[in-house]
Write a protein that holds these residues in place. Structure first.
Motif, PDB file in Angstrom:
ATOM      1  N   TYR A   1       0.086  -1.155   0.380  1.00 15.10           N
ATOM      2  CA  TYR A   1       0.044   0.170   0.246  1.00 15.10           C
ATOM      3  C   TYR A   1       0.995   0.976   0.044  1.00 15.10           C
ATOM      4  CZ  TYR A   1      -3.294  -3.253   1.154  1.00 15.10           C
ATOM      5  OH  TYR A   1      -4.216  -4.458   1.647  1.00 15.10           O
TER       6      TYR A   1
ATOM      7  N   ILE B   1      -0.710   5.537   0.069  1.00 13.83           N
ATOM      8  CA  ILE B   1      -0.393   6.329   1.145  1.00 13.83           C
ATOM      9  C   ILE B   1       0.445   7.870   1.031  1.00 13.83           C
ATOM     10  CG2 ILE B   1       0.933   6.259   3.241  1.00 13.83           C
ATOM     11  CD1 ILE B   1      -0.107   3.238   4.381  1.00 13.83           C
TER      12      ILE B   1
ATOM     13  N   ARG C   1      -5.312   5.306   8.773  1.00 11.64           N
ATOM     14  CA  ARG C   1      -5.786   4.225   9.227  1.00 11.64           C
ATOM     15  C   ARG C   1      -7.124   3.693   8.578  1.00 11.64           C
ATOM     16  NH1 ARG C   1      -8.565   0.584  11.742  1.00 11.64           N
ATOM     17  NH2 ARG C   1      -8.483  -1.423  11.579  1.00 11.64           N
TER      18      ARG C   1
ATOM     19  N   GLU D   1      -8.946   2.169   6.125  1.00 10.46           N
ATOM     20  CA  GLU D   1     -10.199   1.372   6.285  1.00 10.46           C
ATOM     21  C   GLU D   1     -11.499   1.463   5.490  1.00 10.46           C
ATOM     22  OE1 GLU D   1     -12.198  -0.490   9.498  1.00 10.46           O
ATOM     23  OE2 GLU D   1     -10.472  -0.664   9.950  1.00 10.46           O
TER      24      GLU D   1
ATOM     25  N   ILE E   1      -6.136  -3.842   9.068  1.00  5.64           N
ATOM     26  CA  ILE E   1      -4.210  -4.233   9.101  1.00  5.64           C
ATOM     27  C   ILE E   1      -5.416  -3.552  11.299  1.00  5.64           C
ATOM     28  CG2 ILE E   1      -2.846  -3.382   9.045  1.00  5.64           C
ATOM     29  CD1 ILE E   1      -2.501  -2.857   6.146  1.00  5.64           C
TER      30      ILE E   1
ATOM     31  N   TYR F   1      -4.380  -1.554  13.791  1.00  7.00           N
ATOM     32  CA  TYR F   1      -3.238  -0.649  14.136  1.00  7.00           C
ATOM     33  C   TYR F   1      -1.954  -0.216  14.795  1.00  7.00           C
ATOM     34  CZ  TYR F   1      -2.843   4.317  16.045  1.00  7.00           C
ATOM     35  OH  TYR F   1      -1.886   5.095  15.717  1.00  7.00           O
TER      36      TYR F   1
ATOM     37  N   THR G   1      -0.068  -3.008  13.934  1.00  4.40           N
ATOM     38  CA  THR G   1       0.731  -3.004  12.818  1.00  4.40           C
ATOM     39  C   THR G   1       0.942  -1.806  11.945  1.00  4.40           C
ATOM     40  OG1 THR G   1      -0.415  -5.335  12.987  1.00  4.40           O
ATOM     41  CG2 THR G   1       0.924  -4.734  10.919  1.00  4.40           C
ATOM     42  N   PHE G   2      -0.498  -1.235  11.234  1.00  2.00           N
ATOM     43  CA  PHE G   2      -0.414  -0.007  10.696  1.00  2.00           C
ATOM     44  C   PHE G   2       0.938   1.204  11.233  1.00  2.00           C
ATOM     45  CE2 PHE G   2      -2.053   3.629   8.801  1.00  2.00           C
ATOM     46  CZ  PHE G   2      -1.308   3.677   7.823  1.00  2.00           C
ATOM     47  N   TYR G   3       0.221   1.576  13.282  1.00  3.53           N
ATOM     48  CA  TYR G   3       1.249   2.348  13.512  1.00  3.53           C
ATOM     49  C   TYR G   3       3.324   1.853  13.414  1.00  3.53           C
ATOM     50  CZ  TYR G   3       3.203   5.495  17.309  1.00  3.53           C
ATOM     51  OH  TYR G   3       3.444   5.853  17.781  1.00  3.53           O
TER      52      TYR G   3
ATOM     53  N   TYR H   1       4.293  -0.247  11.009  1.00  3.79           N
ATOM     54  CA  TYR H   1       4.738   0.697   9.368  1.00  3.79           C
ATOM     55  C   TYR H   1       4.827   2.122   9.153  1.00  3.79           C
ATOM     56  CZ  TYR H   1       4.704   0.851   4.604  1.00  3.79           C
ATOM     57  OH  TYR H   1       4.519   1.442   2.921  1.00  3.79           O
TER      58      TYR H   1
END
Length: 254
Positions: free
Chosen positions: A2, A6, A24, A28, A35, A37, A39-41, A43
């Motif tokens: 992604y 992004i 995020r 969604e 994903i 949160y 994990t996304f944070y 990343y």
């Protein structure tokens, strides 16, 4: 995978993502990206160009030092209201927010105006929506409600027209002290809705904005409240029988 998406979003000249959680949520809602949160944070934190975007905005974390102790109220006893405003390049948008104190059931209403007549009309819609009236309404010193603000040494002066409105519906108006937003922290916490709206800046028509606010409203009522550990829409089922009855339709139609 992604990364490019992004990067495009964070490069937008109109859309603003104030917090990582807002980005995020946008992904969604619009790209069905689900994903965790955490994990996304992580990343975002580990991707320098993305991390720099949020670091510059100083919006990585909320201020954990400004802790406020909440107080709870019996079912049907209280609703807190506020008008949130966001000035854009084209129009100023106002959202009336009402939060029932016991269940944390939330109601959002979009308006281009924040006059007394509009406020009373939107409140009437809210009361009709929940099929009842809370015993008290806690508000800040907004002009549609107050002639003179409440301060540490003065109880304030409620506008006579709004006071008559409150008597017609049976609720008591309790203004907060000026510069004391923690008094109505349940509704102040709803300010985050403006962060979500800014993520759509330049991409929505007015009707699209109304639909977005309705979607956010439904989502907030169907997810776990961090304050109570319960889901507002289910807790509202317990609270609604404690609300005051609506006044006759003739009064509401005014």
């Amino acid at each position: 995978k992604y990364y490019d998406l992004i990067k495009t979003l964070l490069s937008s000249s109109t859309q603003t993502f104030s917090y990582i959680r807002v980005l995020r949520q946008y992904l969604e809602d619009n790209y069905e990206i689900n994903i965790q949160y955490s994990t996304f944070y992580n990343y975002i934190r580990n991707t320098p160009e993305f991390y720099e975007y949020f670091k510059k905005g100083k919006c990585l974390n909320s201020d954990a030092n400004n802790t406020v102790i909440r107080f709870e109220t019996p079912p049907g006893d209280q609703m807190q209201i506020d008008i949130l405003s966001d000035t854009g390049e084209i129009i100023e948008v106002n959202i009336l927010v009402g939060v029932l104190g016991y269940s944390r059931y939330k109601m959002y209403k979009v308006s281009l105006l924040k006059t007394r007549t509009v406020l009373m009309s939107l409140l009437t819609e809210m009361f009709e929506n929940i099929k009842g009236v809370p015993k008290t309404i806690i508000t800040d010193n907004m002009k549609p409600v107050m002639n003179k603000p409440r301060t540490r040494y003065f109880k304030g002066e409620v506008n006579s027209q709004f006071e008559e409105f409150s008597k017609d519906f049976g609720f008591k108006v309790i203004p907060c002290k000026a510069k004391s937003p923690q008094t109505k922290g349940k509704v102040e916490s709803q300010m985050k809705i403006l962060d979500e709206i800014r993520a759509y800046s330049g991409t929505l028509t007015l009707s699209g904005l109304v639909q977005l606010v309705e979607r956010i409203n439904a989502r907030e009522n169907n997810k776990l409240s961090q304050a109570t550990g319960k889901i507002p829409i289910f807790e509202f089922e317990k609270e609604k029988d404690s609300l005051l009855s609506l006044p006759p339709e003739k009064i509401r139609n005014q």
